[in-house]
Design a protein around this motif. Structure first.
Motif, PDB file in Angstrom:
ATOM      1  N   MET A   1       0.808  -1.215   0.000  1.00 22.24           N
ATOM      2  CA  MET A   1       0.000   0.000   0.000  1.00 22.24           C
ATOM      3  C   MET A   1       0.844   1.270   0.000  1.00 22.24           C
ATOM      4  N   LEU A   2       2.149   1.134   0.095  1.00 23.07           N
ATOM      5  CA  LEU A   2       3.040   2.277   0.272  1.00 23.07           C
ATOM      6  C   LEU A   2       3.345   2.941  -1.069  1.00 23.07           C
ATOM      7  N   ASP A   3       2.977   4.214  -1.233  1.00 24.05           N
ATOM      8  CA  ASP A   3       3.277   4.911  -2.487  1.00 24.05           C
ATOM      9  C   ASP A   3       4.659   5.550  -2.410  1.00 24.05           C
ATOM     10  N   ILE A   4       5.111   6.067  -3.539  1.00 23.01           N
ATOM     11  CA  ILE A   4       6.507   6.508  -3.640  1.00 23.01           C
ATOM     12  C   ILE A   4       6.799   7.720  -2.755  1.00 23.01           C
ATOM     13  N   GLU A   5       5.834   8.629  -2.586  1.00 23.98           N
ATOM     14  CA  GLU A   5       6.099   9.816  -1.777  1.00 23.98           C
ATOM     15  C   GLU A   5       6.180   9.484  -0.298  1.00 23.98           C
ATOM     16  N   LEU A   6       5.236   8.676   0.198  1.00 24.41           N
ATOM     17  CA  LEU A   6       5.283   8.309   1.613  1.00 24.41           C
ATOM     18  C   LEU A   6       6.513   7.455   1.894  1.00 24.41           C
TER      19      LEU A   6
END
Length: 723
Positions: free
Chosen positions: A428-433
């Motif tokens: 669920m982890l996107d690139i910005e976070l």
């Protein structure tokens, strides 16, 4: 509601019932000679008691409040009587002028009072009690009032919602009209909630040419922005030009110089890929992806501890503590986590990811090392805490997110105080976070990233888990041994069958099984049966609460088998009557199951949180919602962030588990029928999974292993720098 034709009418505001600065939506009571007292709602921000308004809109019959006027726009009519001017100035609209001062102004200037304030405000110094300091305050407040009115009239005259006008004034101040008239596309860049299409509509109305450079640049940036919504971190240059050309209905050759200018302005970044195709990034996403690669490589550069921890001894200790026997790949994962710096662990249901995380956490704890646990969402963090018996937080909480400044307290200068950080549900982890998380990891810290790479990728841009594995640079372990206890579950067995392209076992001969498929080709029958399962059959047979324990899942929002229509049916079954509040087309009733769809850091409720409506307070314009045992008083202006949640999309269910899920799957959903979507849905159920729909749709979902390509360069950045 019964809606009538568009009409206009005048009225004097007698009471302000409700006002939202964010949306511009208000409810007021007015009166006029023809109708007497009546209520009006709509985009009426800025009105005050005593205002004389000319409203345009419709009469509607509200199911709870009766007849009222639904305004689409308004203009303030300057008061034409001395008493009207006194009320206009004396109701708090202008800071520094109260009822007494308003009377003095009217006594001095009569019917010319408002014109003097517009054209010769220095004459206010003639009024007893108004000095230079007060005059400065009065003029600033008066200019703001006039500025909002001007931008509102200007934008609403071009078919734009008044709420946009309020946001534009907040951004640009008195220059708002000039800014928007000169370059309306700045709205799309600067004002949250205003998209390119809205700005383009304004541009067309005020005569900006279709091939103007500012429109072409804005169209290119909008195309990149839309790509990020689809999960892309960049677009290949050729694809960007093609898609922007179609959007703008402009020949592609005209866009080349506009894109070159964006690069010169550093509004976009161009990176040459290995295949010599140029990748075009927004500045923000290129910085995020580059930062993730840099931080991962920096952590890896510290190397292993060279046997600092006796892995065999640690594993033996944990097995005795937990009274279990670990699989070989679990032991490998513990060894890599204890002696390495970065580890990725992936695996499906029943393969022991939770057991592994618990073991790593307990071993580090036994060695007096500081371990922090986190997950992308509150629901996933709660599950992680329950599984490990240790505190777990959302990544935002871990990094001490500040909603006022929209920044993270924990960063490179103020890193996390930890010897090891374990993050679950990394799919669920996107690139910005991911970039923010890695920035806060101190150099000597271990990082363990756990997730199921076969589930749906993140909602935001990027494919972090998949890219880390694909890079070949980051150590990873795939757990593939299904433990004996898990083998007894049809849910686990069928999840793995689906993931390998096999149809699930759906013989239905065992009434006590935990996985069922019920075929219904007719959409109406499928919807009716899904609602029946969720509201009656499952609760009665399995003794589960129909609201708290059962979740209906569907691939899409729209259609007869979409989430919206299913929620309407389920609400009618589960909370058919009782007190309710209407917000646009949505109705909330006592006992309703609802979901928060946007992070609200003030109330500490977050995107995906599910609660139950407990109480309506009409005087305070709020309702009490219980989220995970905590009662939260949600004010009216935040109701728009709540939606019914008896049914939700499969994407929204990521990171959650439910005692029972009812999955609606039909060929109406054909564009969404993919293997990883079905796999994700099935793995949400803990005790029971029921699929209702067409066998053809089920077969299509199982067979369709294609995934929408996401344009990312993280794996390439990692491999290229190491290679």
């Amino acid at each position: 509601m019964l809606r009538m034709s568009i009409t206009s009418l005048n009225g004097t505001v007698t009471r302000l019932l409700y006002s939202s600065d964010d949306s511009g939506w208000c409810a007021v009571r007015l009166s006029n000679d023809d109708r007497g007292a009546f209520a009006a709602t709509g985009p009426l921000l800025g009105v005050r008691e005593g205002d004389e308004l000319r409203l345009t809109g419709k009469w509607v019959e509200h199911p709870r409040f009766g007849e009222q006027f639904e305004a689409e726009s308004y203009v303030t009519v300057a008061p034409s009587t001395l008493d009207g001017i006194r009320k206009f100035l004396g109701t708090g609209r202008v800071k520094g002028i109260g009822p007494t001062m308003a009377s003095r102004i009217v006594d001095a200037f009569g019917l010319d009072s408002l014109e003097i304030m517009d054209r010769d405000p220095q004459r206010l110094l003639e009024i007893h009690g108004i000095g230079r300091a007060t005059l400065t305050k009065v003029l600033a407040s008066w200019e703001k009032h006039r500025g909002i009115q001007q931008i509102m009239v200007f934008l609403t005259g071009h078919g734009i919602a008044p709420g946009v006008a309020v946001k534009a004034y907040a951004k640009y101040g008195a220059a708002a009209v000039d800014v928007v008239r000169e370059d309306p596309f700045r709205l799309a860049e600067d004002v949250f909630g205003v998209g390119f299409r809205t700005a383009d509509r304004i541009a067309q109305r005020i005569g900006i040419p279709a091939d103007s450079p500012q429109r072409l640049r804005a169209g290119l940036l909008f195309t990149l922005s839309e790509a990020s919504v689809e999960g892309h971190v960049f677009l290949p240059r050729s694809r960007l030009l093609d898609e922007a050309s179609a959007l703008l209905e402009i020949d592609r050759t005209l866009l080349e110089p506009a894109l070159d200018e964006l690069q010169q302005r550093q509004s976009v970044v161009a990176v040459v890929r290995r295949d010599d195709e140029t990748a075009i990034f927004t500045l923000r996403l290129e910085a995020a992806e580059a930062a993730v690669a840099d931080h991962i490589l920096e952590l890896l550069s510290h190397g292993a501890d060279g046997g600092a921890i006796d892995v065999d001894q640690a594993v033996a200790w944990y097995q005795r503590q937990a009274s279990i026997e670990l699989a070989e790949n679990q032991r490998q994962a513990i060894s890599a986590a204890l002696n390495g710096r970065v580890l990725v662990v992936t695996g499906g249901p029943g393969t022991g990811k939770t057991t592994l995380v618990r073991g790593i956490t307990q071993i580090f704890g036994e060695r007096k090392q500081r371990v922090l646990l986190a997950a992308p969402t509150g629901r996933a963090a709660k599950r992680l805490a329950q599984a490990t018996g240790s505190d777990a937080r959302t990544i935002h909480r871990l990094l001490e997110f500040n909603p006022r400044s929209w920044t993270f307290t924990r960063d490179r200068e103020h890193p996390l105080e930890a010897d090891a950080v374990v993050v679950d549900e990394v799919s669920m982890l996107d690139i910005e976070l991911a970039g923010h998380l890695l920035e806060a990891i101190p150099p000597g810290c271990r990082l363990v990233l756990v997730g199921d790479a076969d589930q749906l990728p993140s909602v935001g841009p990027g494919n972090v888990l998949g890219d880390l594995i694909a890079s070949g640079v980051v150590p990873f372990v795939r757990l593939d041994h299904i433990f004996r206890q898990a083998e007894q579950s049809r849910i686990v067995v069928n999840a793995h069958r689906i993931n390998s392209g096999q149809m699930p076992i759906t013989d239905g001969t065992n009434p006590d099984a935990d996985f069922f498929f019920v075929a219904r080709d007719d959409p109406a029958e499928a919807a009716e049966l899904a609602v029946d399962f969720a509201s009656r059959r499952i609760p009665n047979h399995f003794h589960l609460d129909p609201v708290d324990d059962i979740q209906v899942l569907a691939p899409m929002h729209r259609g007869e088998l979409g989430v919206r229509r299913l929620n309407e049916r389920l609400q009618a079954e589960l909370t058919p009557t009782g007190p309710e509040i209407s917000v646009g087309p949505r109705r909330f009733r006592l006992g309703d199951k609802i979901m928060q769809v946007r992070n609200n850091y003030d109330l500490e409720i977050f995107n995906g949180d599910i609660g139950r409506v407990e109480f309506f307070d009409e005087e305070a314009d709020e309702m009490t919602v219980r989220f995970d045992g905590r009662a939260v008083a949600v004010p009216f202006e935040s109701f728009e962030d709540l939606i019914p949640a008896y049914a939700c999309t499969i994407h929204k269910s990521q990171g959650s588990e439910y005692p029972a899920v009812v999955i609606v799957l039909h060929h109406q959903h054909h564009i969404m029928l993919q293997r990883n979507l079905l796999y994700t849905a099935v793995t949400r159920g803990r005790r029971l999974v029921v699929i209702v729909g067409s066998r053809r749709a089920l077969a299509r979902a199982v067979d369709n292993a294609t995934q929408r390509e996401r344009f990312t360069l993280l794996a390439d950045r990692l491999a290229r720098r190491v290679g």
